[in-house]
Design an enzyme around this catalytic site. Structure first.
Site, PDB file in Angstrom:
ATOM      1  CB  SER A   1      -0.982  -0.081   1.359  1.00  0.00           C
ATOM      2  OG  SER A   1      -0.186  -0.293   2.375  1.00  0.00           O
TER       3      SER A   1
ATOM      4  CG  HIS B   1      -0.436   3.900   4.391  1.00  0.00           C
ATOM      5  ND1 HIS B   1      -1.215   3.283   5.410  1.00  0.00           N
ATOM      6  CD2 HIS B   1       0.071   3.151   3.561  1.00  0.00           C
ATOM      7  CE1 HIS B   1      -1.216   1.851   5.281  1.00  0.00           C
ATOM      8  NE2 HIS B   1      -0.570   1.997   3.794  1.00  0.00           N
TER       9      HIS B   1
ATOM     10  CG  ASP C   1      -2.175   4.881   8.218  1.00  0.00           C
ATOM     11  OD1 ASP C   1      -0.821   4.858   8.352  1.00  0.00           O
ATOM     12  OD2 ASP C   1      -2.856   4.871   7.213  1.00  0.00           O
TER      13      ASP C   1
END
Ligand SMILES: *[C@@H]1O[C@H](CO)[C@@H](O)[C@H](O)[C@H]1NC(C)=O
Ligand SMILES: *[C@@H]1O[C@H](CO)[C@@H](O)[C@H](O)[C@H]1NC(C)=O
Ligand SMILES: *[C@@H]1O[C@H](CO)[C@@H](O)[C@H](O)[C@H]1NC(C)=O
Length: 361
Positions: free
Chosen positions: A118, A342, A339
């Protein structure tokens, strides 16, 4: 004194004039007086620091088509804006400003593919936004079936593609379970056709329990339940490196490997021992170094890259991203989960593409 200065000035004008009769020399003269071009070998574009720049971000993310809900921080309510206003400044040269039209013109008819987890999707998304903002009127053709997402900028016929692969090496289904095959890459046939490849893998190698996407590891004929994960990472990467050496025509295809993307879950690393995530971070770390240095995985990656005989460039984004504890979504995403892995789009990850642009143009 006054006369001397004036004479001096005339001499300079005369010399400049003479030199400029020959365009090459004129260029040489001018270059000595402006900042060095980033492509010069003398400049390491990965050594530098973050500076505030109000001309950033490079685009308005609300105008970018379909940002994944994991990365669209402003849409999901991130209140601060300062993290958008930093530019990477190498110590010994200036980076070119990203020019999407020049990029599309240079890569007319070509295909660029990001291959990995990702984090690759994250970088692909940023490049799509950067290019789109330079040619907002252009249609983007969206195609591809899993694991491929393919966006093509019409008129220029430039395809920017992301190929989802957690480990680069294969995971296959067998009746007795899913097998991570450390010495096999069967997806490579499509990769070989590309003009630019940007690989990445790291995030998934230490996953265990329900998040571990395999049940067994296979090396050659040997099937095992588990092994030292760093060792597995190294074997998998080595398989990838051999694949590149055997299969990629590097005269046609430029190959990059994205350096390890750092996470920010340990406040001790930035002098805030009570922090267990990046939730309250709104500014970068000043200076050029990160307290813990490079992660072990970076050294393993470097060791494997050193074994390649074909030219593969490391997109060495690790340190400059370590400094950006402020650049993760934290809880500003669709699922409200924390998160710190990312990166917000727009944001820091645009710089990875500016660096890629610098290497490609
Ligand atoms: C990557 O960049 C960092 C920061 O400049 C540096 O410390 C490290 O040695 C670089 N790695 C490689 C392989 O060049
Ligand atoms: C991506 O789409 C373009 C335009 O339709 C097509 O030419 C290209 O072959 C596709 N590439 C891949 C890898 O799917
Ligand atoms: C393996 O099986 C899982 C679920 O059982 C599925 O989601 C996945 O797509 C399969 N992978 C392959 C390579 O067939």
């Amino acid at each position: 004194m006054g006369i001397e200065m004036r004479i001096n000035g005339w001499i300079r004008v005369a010399i400049f004039g003479v030199i400029c009769f020959c365009p090459w020399l004129c260029f040489a003269y001018a270059e000595g007086h402006v900042n060095q071009n980033a492509n010069k070998l003398s400049c390491n574009i990965y050594e530098g620091n973050w500076v505030q720049d109000n001309s950033y971000p490079l685009y308005d993310s609300s105008k970018c088509p379909h940002i994944e809900k994991e990365f669209d921080c402003l849409k999901y309510g991130r209140p601060d804006r300062e993290y958008l206003k930093y530019r990477w400044q190498p110590h010994n040269c200036n980076l070119p400003r990203f020019d999407g039209k020049s990029f599309l013109t240079k890569f007319k008819g070509k295909k660029i593919m990001f291959i990995g987890d990702s984090v690759s999707l994250n970088q692909w998304q940023s490049l799509i936004c950067m290019l789109h903002s330079s040619v907002p009127q252009l249609r983007i053709l969206e195609k591809g079936v899993a694991p491929i997402t393919n966006y093509t900028f019409q008129d220029y016929d430039v395809s920017v593609i992301v190929f989802h692969s957690t480990h680069l090496v294969d995971i296959v289904n067998r009746t007795n379970g899913r097998i991570l095959k450390l010495d096999s890459i069967y997806n490579g046939e499509i990769w070989k056709e590309m003009d630019v490849l940007v690989f990445n893998t790291w995030l998934w190698w230490y996953r265990t329990g329900p998040k571990q996407p395999w049940d067994y590891i296979q090396i050659g004929n040997k099937i095992i339940k588990d092994m030292d994960r760093m060792e597995a990472f190294k074997i998998g990467l080595t398989t990838w490196a051999k694949w590149v050496d055997t299969n990629v025509d590097t005269k046609k295809t430029k190959v990059f490997f994205q350096g390890i993307s750092p996470q920010h879950y340990h406040g001790t690393e930035w002098n805030k021992p009570e922090a267990t995530n990046c939730a309250k971070e709104t500014i970068p770390i000043t200076g050029s170094t990160y307290s813990i240095g490079l992660p072990t995985s970076s050294h393993v990656l470097q060791d494997v890259l050193n074994t390649l005989t074909k030219p593969v460039q490391l997109l060495n984004i690790t340190t400059l991203s370590q400094l950006r504890k402020d650049a993760h979504p934290s809880s500003y995403n669709a699922f409200r989960g924390m998160d710190c892995t990312h990166w917000c789009v727009a944001g820091l990850i645009d710089t990875w593409n500016v660096l890629l642009y610098t290497k490609l143009m």
